[in-house]
Design a protein around this motif. Structure first.
Motif, PDB file in Angstrom:
ATOM      1  N   LEU A 236       0.849  -1.189   0.000  1.00  0.00           N
ATOM      2  CA  LEU A 236       0.000   0.000   0.000  1.00  0.00           C
ATOM      3  C   LEU A 236       0.888   1.244   0.000  1.00  0.00           C
ATOM      4  N   VAL A 237       0.696   2.105  -0.987  1.00  0.00           N
ATOM      5  CA  VAL A 237       1.493   3.329  -1.111  1.00  0.00           C
ATOM      6  C   VAL A 237       0.557   4.533  -1.064  1.00  0.00           C
ATOM      7  N   GLU A 238       0.824   5.431  -0.127  1.00  0.00           N
ATOM      8  CA  GLU A 238       0.046   6.664  -0.016  1.00  0.00           C
ATOM      9  C   GLU A 238       0.860   7.815  -0.587  1.00  0.00           C
ATOM     10  N   CYS A 239       0.342   8.428  -1.637  1.00  0.00           N
ATOM     11  CA  CYS A 239       1.018   9.551  -2.277  1.00  0.00           C
ATOM     12  C   CYS A 239       0.337  10.849  -1.842  1.00  0.00           C
ATOM     13  N   MET A 240       1.063  11.695  -1.157  1.00  0.00           N
ATOM     14  CA  MET A 240       0.508  12.950  -0.685  1.00  0.00           C
ATOM     15  C   MET A 240       0.562  13.992  -1.796  1.00  0.00           C
ATOM     16  N   THR A 241      -0.590  14.595  -2.075  1.00  0.00           N
ATOM     17  CA  THR A 241      -0.674  15.563  -3.160  1.00  0.00           C
ATOM     18  C   THR A 241      -1.830  16.513  -2.861  1.00  0.00           C
ATOM     19  N   PHE A 242      -2.239  17.273  -3.865  1.00  0.00           N
ATOM     20  CA  PHE A 242      -3.327  18.230  -3.674  1.00  0.00           C
ATOM     21  C   PHE A 242      -4.027  18.454  -5.008  1.00  0.00           C
ATOM     22  N   ARG A 243      -5.334  18.636  -4.919  1.00  0.00           N
ATOM     23  CA  ARG A 243      -6.133  18.879  -6.107  1.00  0.00           C
ATOM     24  C   ARG A 243      -6.284  20.390  -6.290  1.00  0.00           C
ATOM     25  N   MET A 244      -5.661  20.917  -7.333  1.00  0.00           N
ATOM     26  CA  MET A 244      -5.630  22.366  -7.522  1.00  0.00           C
ATOM     27  C   MET A 244      -6.908  22.933  -8.136  1.00  0.00           C
ATOM     28  N   ARG A 245      -7.783  22.064  -8.590  1.00  0.00           N
ATOM     29  CA  ARG A 245      -9.056  22.521  -9.135  1.00  0.00           C
ATOM     30  C   ARG A 245     -10.174  21.731  -8.471  1.00  0.00           C
ATOM     31  N   GLY A 246     -11.409  21.968  -8.875  1.00  0.00           N
ATOM     32  CA  GLY A 246     -12.537  21.302  -8.247  1.00  0.00           C
ATOM     33  C   GLY A 246     -12.594  19.819  -8.565  1.00  0.00           C
ATOM     34  N   HIS A 247     -13.477  19.140  -7.862  1.00  0.00           N
ATOM     35  CA  HIS A 247     -13.699  17.718  -8.143  1.00  0.00           C
ATOM     36  C   HIS A 247     -13.933  17.532  -9.633  1.00  0.00           C
ATOM     37  N   GLU A 248     -14.813  18.334 -10.176  1.00  0.00           N
ATOM     38  CA  GLU A 248     -14.904  18.592 -11.608  1.00  0.00           C
ATOM     39  C   GLU A 248     -15.219  20.072 -11.727  1.00  0.00           C
ATOM     40  N   GLU A 249     -15.013  20.624 -12.890  1.00  0.00           N
ATOM     41  CA  GLU A 249     -14.968  22.077 -13.004  1.00  0.00           C
ATOM     42  C   GLU A 249     -16.231  22.769 -12.496  1.00  0.00           C
ATOM     43  N   ALA A 250     -17.379  22.143 -12.658  1.00  0.00           N
ATOM     44  CA  ALA A 250     -18.628  22.781 -12.247  1.00  0.00           C
ATOM     45  C   ALA A 250     -18.748  22.908 -10.733  1.00  0.00           C
ATOM     46  N   SER A 251     -18.010  22.067  -9.982  1.00  0.00           N
ATOM     47  CA  SER A 251     -18.148  22.072  -8.520  1.00  0.00           C
ATOM     48  C   SER A 251     -17.392  23.217  -7.870  1.00  0.00           C
ATOM     49  N   GLY A 252     -16.427  23.802  -8.565  1.00  0.00           N
ATOM     50  CA  GLY A 252     -15.673  24.909  -7.997  1.00  0.00           C
ATOM     51  C   GLY A 252     -14.789  24.479  -6.839  1.00  0.00           C
ATOM     52  N   THR A 253     -14.203  25.481  -6.140  1.00  0.00           N
ATOM     53  CA  THR A 253     -13.269  25.185  -5.040  1.00  0.00           C
ATOM     54  C   THR A 253     -13.521  26.064  -3.822  1.00  0.00           C
ATOM     55  N   LYS A 254     -14.715  26.623  -3.672  1.00  0.00           N
ATOM     56  CA  LYS A 254     -14.978  27.549  -2.578  1.00  0.00           C
ATOM     57  C   LYS A 254     -14.855  26.901  -1.207  1.00  0.00           C
ATOM     58  N   TYR A 255     -14.978  25.605  -1.157  1.00  0.00           N
ATOM     59  CA  TYR A 255     -14.908  24.888   0.115  1.00  0.00           C
ATOM     60  C   TYR A 255     -13.466  24.665   0.582  1.00  0.00           C
ATOM     61  N   VAL A 256     -12.479  25.029  -0.235  1.00  0.00           N
ATOM     62  CA  VAL A 256     -11.070  24.824   0.104  1.00  0.00           C
ATOM     63  C   VAL A 256     -10.461  26.141   0.575  1.00  0.00           C
ATOM     64  N   PRO A 257      -9.826  26.180   1.760  1.00  0.00           N
ATOM     65  CA  PRO A 257      -9.194  27.413   2.234  1.00  0.00           C
ATOM     66  C   PRO A 257      -8.089  27.890   1.283  1.00  0.00           C
ATOM     67  N   GLN A 258      -7.970  29.181   1.105  1.00  0.00           N
ATOM     68  CA  GLN A 258      -7.005  29.741   0.165  1.00  0.00           C
ATOM     69  C   GLN A 258      -5.567  29.397   0.544  1.00  0.00           C
ATOM     70  N   TYR A 259      -5.291  29.320   1.859  1.00  0.00           N
ATOM     71  CA  TYR A 259      -3.907  29.067   2.260  1.00  0.00           C
ATOM     72  C   TYR A 259      -3.401  27.718   1.753  1.00  0.00           C
ATOM     73  N   LEU A 260      -4.306  26.754   1.569  1.00  0.00           N
ATOM     74  CA  LEU A 260      -3.878  25.457   1.029  1.00  0.00           C
ATOM     75  C   LEU A 260      -3.441  25.588  -0.421  1.00  0.00           C
ATOM     76  N   PHE A 261      -4.171  26.369  -1.185  1.00  0.00           N
ATOM     77  CA  PHE A 261      -3.737  26.610  -2.569  1.00  0.00           C
ATOM     78  C   PHE A 261      -2.375  27.304  -2.592  1.00  0.00           C
ATOM     79  N   ASP A 262      -2.198  28.258  -1.723  1.00  0.00           N
ATOM     80  CA  ASP A 262      -0.919  28.985  -1.685  1.00  0.00           C
ATOM     81  C   ASP A 262       0.234  28.055  -1.329  1.00  0.00           C
ATOM     82  N   GLN A 263       0.006  27.174  -0.369  1.00  0.00           N
ATOM     83  CA  GLN A 263       1.053  26.229   0.041  1.00  0.00           C
ATOM     84  C   GLN A 263       1.389  25.243  -1.071  1.00  0.00           C
ATOM     85  N   TRP A 264       0.366  24.655  -1.652  1.00  0.00           N
ATOM     86  CA  TRP A 264       0.604  23.600  -2.634  1.00  0.00           C
ATOM     87  C   TRP A 264       1.037  24.149  -3.991  1.00  0.00           C
ATOM     88  N   ARG A 265       0.726  25.408  -4.270  1.00  0.00           N
ATOM     89  CA  ARG A 265       1.198  25.989  -5.528  1.00  0.00           C
ATOM     90  C   ARG A 265       2.717  26.018  -5.558  1.00  0.00           C
TER      91      ARG A 265
END
Length: 658
Positions: A236-265
């Motif tokens: 079992l391998v766990e790869c730590m990553t981040f989704r930079m966009r929504g689940h799919e584009e229509a869902s958007g990303t408003k539920y994700v705090p901005q600081y996470l985008f800043d960190q993972w960018r």
């Protein structure tokens, strides 16, 4: 981010960069097309490319990968033409599913890629089956299957890991932990600190790695793959990553705090690797726009090529035919010698002869090896065929059905024994959404038979007595058979195993040791879809199957003055419409008899067909005699009342009075 190039030369590093860059640019193009309204939906993997690229390059080209919908890099790294992918996304005829499914819900044997279904978790068991086939072949291949952190909450995750652990299967289970299952953060999904630690519960190795570091992913997967080829086991391998966009584009990303985008960018896998190559002077700054322009031109050309393809022209006959793989059974002359056998022994005989005929047939089920199964049908099989082919399974119907499909994908025939037909509910999703639809979706043979010990009459109560054939007769892609006599039990089972399509094989428990008859000794096949006239008559017809056939015979024996025709359907999907029409035209009065409940029972389908196609041949309404619309009770008195047999006299009396 620290990159360790180890022994990779400059050309190799450039290859990694190109493999990373291409899916990123394809995705950027898709987002433009989405805004232009030229495509309708997109699941973005931007920010997660390193996992798909690193793991794909770590495997050999002929090793199976089972990706998900954010793993575009798997497909591009296996060099699938972008125009073909675009045709798939646009529902064109040249797409892998010919317009029958969307995005990455497809497989391709040419590229050894098996795509997901929307239910996420089921594909992990398919990886078990593919890996089991590789292990049985001794070809020293590993199988890699992706899942998201959200799907680790599904029972399919547990079942697949447990099967792989118990059977030492060479599977790499790769979790893409991107922080969110649609909008649900990991804090609301699980309580363990690391998903990799779940491996301990299965007695297997677990690793957590940086999923945005393409070289770290590559080295870890490559190291594990080399080990697993020589010493098969799951990891079992766990790869730590981040989704930079929504689940799919229509869902958007408003539920994700901005600081996470800043960190993972700051950890963007493409940008970070490009910076590393520039610092190492492997890549020159002026090459970057050149490479991007080269890829952009290629992408534009390939995308427009797919757009220019004509839309699909629907053909009803083609769609219906393609639910099943074309199968023309050979004309076989049955053995002239016969032996009187019980129903249960005929099933065992057919299964044993099929095991001898097909060296690639694997049977799986609870307690079927040394114990011989709950009803002893496979007694002695493990001694003759070995436990590689006669496999005791953990109690996990979903996982084992998925494993059976995986075996079929990798060149085997698979037969699953449900301990009781009632327990199939635990494997329902795999059967109706995966096994049944696989050939229609992408042309893959689903060579799976599921044996279903079914029916009441033994006082076994609500959970061991159901006649649940109607759950499956309405599911396109499945064949359903239900023998009433020992010769048919053998013949239909051997035909089901011979047929490359998935078959639900119902065998009535009450008939196991209560019914005997002459059965051909050699290989014996009964054509699926053909009914059998058990008794000819002129006054009325009873159309039935399974235990109902014996009730009909008993009724006819008790009423010798009534000339009854008894038609045993034998197969319920497909069913013999010609034989039904013929008996209706002959007698003009019809009773449909079955053990299942009245409401929703398969008899309703037969009645509707007769009403629509034989209305002017009828001298009475089409009548049905079925069991009560209740669960199956345990008490003998209650069970006798429940069963359709209790109302057969009355139903026939009403029919004959017309």
């Amino acid at each position: 981010m620290i990159f360790d190039r180890k022994n990779i030369d400059n050309d190799g590093l450039i290859t990694f960069y190109k493999k990373l860059l291409l899916p990123r640019l394809v995705e950027e193009r898709m987002l433009v097309l989405l805004r232009q309204g030229r495509i309708s939906k997109w699941f973005s993997g931007i920010g997660q490319e390193a996992i798909a690229i690193g793991s794909t390059l770590a495997l050999e080209a002929d090793e199976y990968i089972l990706p998900m919908h954010r793993n575009l890099g798997v497909f591009t790294s296996r060099d699938i033409p972008i125009s073909r992918l675009m045709a798939q996304w646009q529902g064109k005829a040249s797409g892998f599913t010919k317009g029958r499914d969307r995005s990455f819900h497809f497989g391709s044997q040419d590229y050894r890629i098996i795509g997901m279904i929307s239910h996420l978790g089921p594909q992990m068991a398919l990886a078990d089956g593919i890996a089991l086939a590789s292990k049985l072949k001794g070809d020293k291949k590993v199988t890699l299957v992706f899942t998201g952190e959200g799907a680790t909450s599904e029972g399919d995750f547990h079942e697949a890991l447990n099967i792989a652990a118990v059977w030492d299967l060479p599977v790499i289970f790769l979790i893409e932990n991107n922080g969110y299952a649609l909008s649900t953060p990991t804090s609301e999904q699980y309580r363990c600190a690391r998903l990799a630690d779940k491996a301990l519960g299965y007695g297997i190795e677990g690793r957590r790695i940086d999923g945005n570091n393409v070289l770290e992913v590559y080295y870890n997967i490559n190291e594990l793959a080399r080990e697993l080829r020589e010493y098969p086991r799951p990891v079992l391998v766990e790869c730590m990553t981040f989704r930079m966009r929504g689940h799919e584009e229509a869902s958007g990303t408003k539920y994700v705090p901005q600081y996470l985008f800043d960190q993972w960018r700051l950890k963007d896998p493409v940008d970070c690797f490009e910076k590393f190559l520039l610092e190492e002077q492997v890549l020159r700054a002026e090459w970057v726009p050149y490479l991007r322009n080269e890829f952009t031109t290629l992408i534009d050309t390939e995308v427009e090529k797919a757009f220019k393809e004509p839309d699909i022209t629907p053909h009803e006959r083609t769609e219906v035919q393609n639910m099943y793989r074309l199968y023309n059974p050979a004309n076989r002359t049955p053995s002239e010698t016969v032996t009187n056998k019980r129903y249960i022994d005929a099933i065992s005989d057919g299964l044993k002869q099929s095991m001898r005929k097909y060296g690639n047939l694997v049977i799986m089920g609870q307690d079927i090896a040394e114990y011989g199964g709950a009803f002893k049908i496979t007694q002695g099989f493990a001694e003759e065929f070995g436990k590689d082919r006669v496999r005791n399974t953990p109690i996990c119907e979903s996982g084992i059905v998925g494993t059976a499909l995986g075996l079929a994908i990798n060149g085997y025939k698979a037969l699953v024994e449900m301990q009781f037909a009632d327990f199939v509910s635990c494997g329902f999703n795999q059967i109706v959404n995966n096994v049944a639809k696989t050939h229609y979706r992408w042309g893959q043979t689903a060579d799976v038979v599921i044996r279903m010990p079914t029916g009441a009459g033994t006082g076994a109560g609500p959970f061991h007595s159901q006649s649940n054939e109607a759950w499956f007769t309405k599911t396109p892609g499945l064949k359903v058979v239900y023998p009433a006599f020992p010769d048919d039990a053998k013949g239909l089972l051997m035909s089901a195993i011979d047929d490359p399509n998935p078959v639900m094989y119902f065998e009535h428990k009450y008939l196991y040791r209560s019914t005997s008859g002459n059965v051909p000794d050699g290989d014996y096949y009964v054509e699926i879809g053909k009914a059998r006239i058990v008794r000819a008559g002129t006054r009325a017809s009873i159309i039935t199957y399974g235990l109902g056939v014996h009730w009909a015979i008993e009724y006819a024996d008790n009423h010798p003055d009534v000339s009854l025709e008894i038609l045993d359907l034998r197969s319920l999907q497909p069913w013999d419409k010609e034989a039904v029409v013929s008996t209706v035209k002959k007698t003009s009065k019809v009773l449909i008899l079955h053990e299942d409940t009245l409401t929703g029972g398969f008899g309703g389908e037969i009645a509707a067909y007769i009403a629509e196609h034989c209305f002017f041949d009828l001298d009475a309404p089409v009548m049905r005699c079925a069991s009560l619309d209740t669960a199956v009770p345990m008490s003998k008195a209650l069970e006798d009342q429940f069963l359709a047999k209790a109302r057969l006299e009355e139903a026939m009396e009403r029919l004959l009075k017309y």
